[in-house]
Design an enzyme around this catalytic site. Structure first.
Site, PDB file in Angstrom:
ATOM      1  N   HIS A   1     -27.200 -41.586  -9.705  1.00 36.14           N
ATOM      2  CA  HIS A   1     -27.857 -41.565 -11.033  1.00 36.14           C
ATOM      3  C   HIS A   1     -29.284 -41.503 -10.871  1.00 36.14           C
ATOM      4  O   HIS A   1     -29.709 -41.787 -12.081  1.00 36.14           O
ATOM      5  CB  HIS A   1     -27.227 -42.669 -11.773  1.00 36.14           C
ATOM      6  CG  HIS A   1     -27.273 -41.682 -13.383  1.00 36.14           C
ATOM      7  ND1 HIS A   1     -27.946 -40.920 -14.269  1.00 36.14           N
ATOM      8  CD2 HIS A   1     -26.718 -43.230 -14.549  1.00 36.14           C
ATOM      9  CE1 HIS A   1     -27.571 -40.660 -15.424  1.00 36.14           C
ATOM     10  NE2 HIS A   1     -26.724 -41.902 -15.374  1.00 36.14           N
TER      11      HIS A   1
ATOM     12  N   ASP B   1     -29.482 -37.105 -13.340  1.00 33.85           N
ATOM     13  CA  ASP B   1     -29.252 -37.266 -14.550  1.00 33.85           C
ATOM     14  C   ASP B   1     -27.716 -36.702 -15.026  1.00 33.85           C
ATOM     15  O   ASP B   1     -26.912 -36.039 -15.105  1.00 33.85           O
ATOM     16  CB  ASP B   1     -29.738 -36.302 -16.311  1.00 33.85           C
ATOM     17  CG  ASP B   1     -31.707 -36.470 -15.844  1.00 33.85           C
ATOM     18  OD1 ASP B   1     -31.556 -37.656 -15.129  1.00 33.85           O
ATOM     19  OD2 ASP B   1     -32.210 -36.125 -16.161  1.00 33.85           O
TER      20      ASP B   1
END
Length: 467
Positions: A436, A440
């Site tokens: 992450h 995204d």
């Protein structure tokens, strides 16, 4: 008679130390030239250390799990003649008293649970010496891997739950003392269901030989009849070493450095399963049987064209994301000897048949223990699966420094509403994790949705691949 010292050789370029993962001999054992004495592991490879001379073992350097420096003493032997030292040509003082012998053979390797990471393979290694045969190049393996990888023989000395009533120690053996026996004897005893604590050893220091075990079996000896369950307050201390330690370190690194997100979606598998069955029915004899894996591999290849950041390695120290043009897919597979991640390289240049052939080749290499070191590294994105045990959803651990891993859950028949009624359909979940820090959540969802679209409409795989 003299003392011959065998030192830990140079087991790889730039390697300064290695972990002792297995002894093949014990103090008092006679050894022959070229006989394997021990196995040591570096960051990437496990190497067998042979004896350059005939002799009798008088001293062993430490226990399984210890780290030894290259060039340090590994084994001392009583030999005919003045003695000497391997690798360096030094001649130690024969009159020098040898250190206290090791009284028992160290514990063997342990089975492990499914994790994701690169498994060290077995490679060639060694250093110049008196007579130094090529090291055996084999990769240890075990139980049936998922995603089409076949079974691999289990490793030596798996820990088994103790019986409810522990057998009495044999005369001459201290209470709780582990009986001395070679890995071959332990494996034979395990297969025959014999507790070696009940067998009297006739070898040096009470070591149990193949003949001792055969005599025990021929006598029809049986374990004492149980008298009901008893409270078991025993505690077994298992040292984490070898491959298990390597995987633990890799998992710790991945968990500490990666902020991951897992995205789960359900896929209708009717289309790809029907196509796969039809293609297998009409395939040529020289073509391998198709599984789901080649279709998923090609779907990933197509999906990363639109999102090259998924097929990348993240150097978080330099702050650079290395996006690769070649799609090198690692196939994580659990084995009895540890986690294995063989890599199918340049899947962007392969069709489904060629992907299937490469998986079959890697599977055969895994089964026979001939996987090469370079075939266990270099992946840019990974597929992981638990096969029939895949469950509804999982949270795969990313194979650091990769940024994406696609997890396959089990396929099953589920009721699906078609607008008028419920119909049985083959469905499967994909559980995919992403780094992450650089991926995204929206991009992760788009990536998985693209794979879903391709698998639910498998003709698109061939159309897009030809484009």
């Amino acid at each position: 008679m003299g003392t011959f010292t065998i030192k830990l050789p140079d087991v790889g370029e730039g390697v300064a130390e290695a972990e002792l993962v297995e002894w093949h001999v014990a103090v008092g054992d006679p050894v022959k030239e070229d006989m394997t004495l021990a196995a040591v592991m570096t960051d990437k490879a496990t190497v067998d250390i042979p004896s350059p001379v005939d002799g009798t073992v008088t001293w062993l350097a430490g226990a399984v799990g210890d780290t030894l420096a290259v060039g340090s003493p590994l084994v001392r032997l009583d030999v005919a003649g003045p003695g000497g030292a391997s690798e360096t040509g030094e001649t130690p003082d024969v009159s020098e008293p040898a250190p206290s012998p090791t009284s028992e053979s160290p514990p063997s390797g342990l089975p492990i649970s499914p994790l994701v990471g690169e498994m060290p393979g077995r490679a060639e290694g060694g250093a110049e010496g008196r007579k130094r045969p090529d090291f055996d190049a084999r990769t240890r393996g075990g139980s049936a891997p998922p995603s089409g990888l076949p079974p691999i023989s289990p490793t030596r000395g798996e820990i088994r739950p103790s019986a409810s009533v522990a057998p009495a120690s044999h005369p001459g053996r201290k209470p709780g003392e582990r009986p001395l026996a070679s890995p071959a004897v332990r494996r034979r005893a395990m297969e025959a269901g014999v507790d070696l604590r009940r067998v009297t050893g006739s070898g040096p220091a009470g070591r149990i030989t193949q003949e001792d075990l055969a005599a025990f079996l021929d006598a029809g000896a049986e374990a004492p009849a149980g008298r009901g369950r008893a409270a078991d307050s025993s505690v077994t201390d298992v040292r984490i070493s070898g491959l298990r330690r390597r995987i633990a370190q890799k998992m710790e690194t991945a968990n500490r450095r990666i902020a991951s997100i897992t995205y789960v979606d359900e896929i209708d598998m009717e289309g790809v399963e029907s196509l796969r069955a039809a293609m297998n029915k009409d395939r040529r004899e020289d073509r391998p049987k198709l599984t789901l894996l080649p279709f998923l591999m090609k779907a990933i290849v197509i999906a990363v064209r639109g999102q090259p950041a998924m097929n990348a390695l993240y150097d978080d120290e330099a702050g650079v994301l290395h996006q690769h043009g070649g799609v090198h897919i690692g196939i994580a597979a659990q084995t009895g000897g540890g986690l294995m991640v063989p890599v199918a390289r340049h899947c962007e240049a392969r069709d489904v048949w060629n992907c299937a052939a490469e998986v079959a080749r890697l599977s055969d290499a895994a089964r026979t223990g001939s996987v090469k070191r370079e075939e266990l590294s270099g992946s840019t994105i990974t597929i992981t699966s638990l096969g029939a045990l895949g469950g509804i959803a999982t949270t795969p651990i990313i194979n650091h420094p990769e940024v994406a891993i696609v997890g396959v859950n089990k396929m099953e028949i589920r009721p699906v509403w078609d607008g008028a009624q419920f119909r049985p359909r083959k469905r499967m979940n994909l559980s995919s994790s992403f780094d992450h820090r650089v991926i995204d959540g929206h991009d992760a969802a788009v990536f998985v949705q693209r794979i879903k679209q391709l698998l639910e409409n498998p003709a698109m795989i061939f159309i897009e691949d030809a484009a």
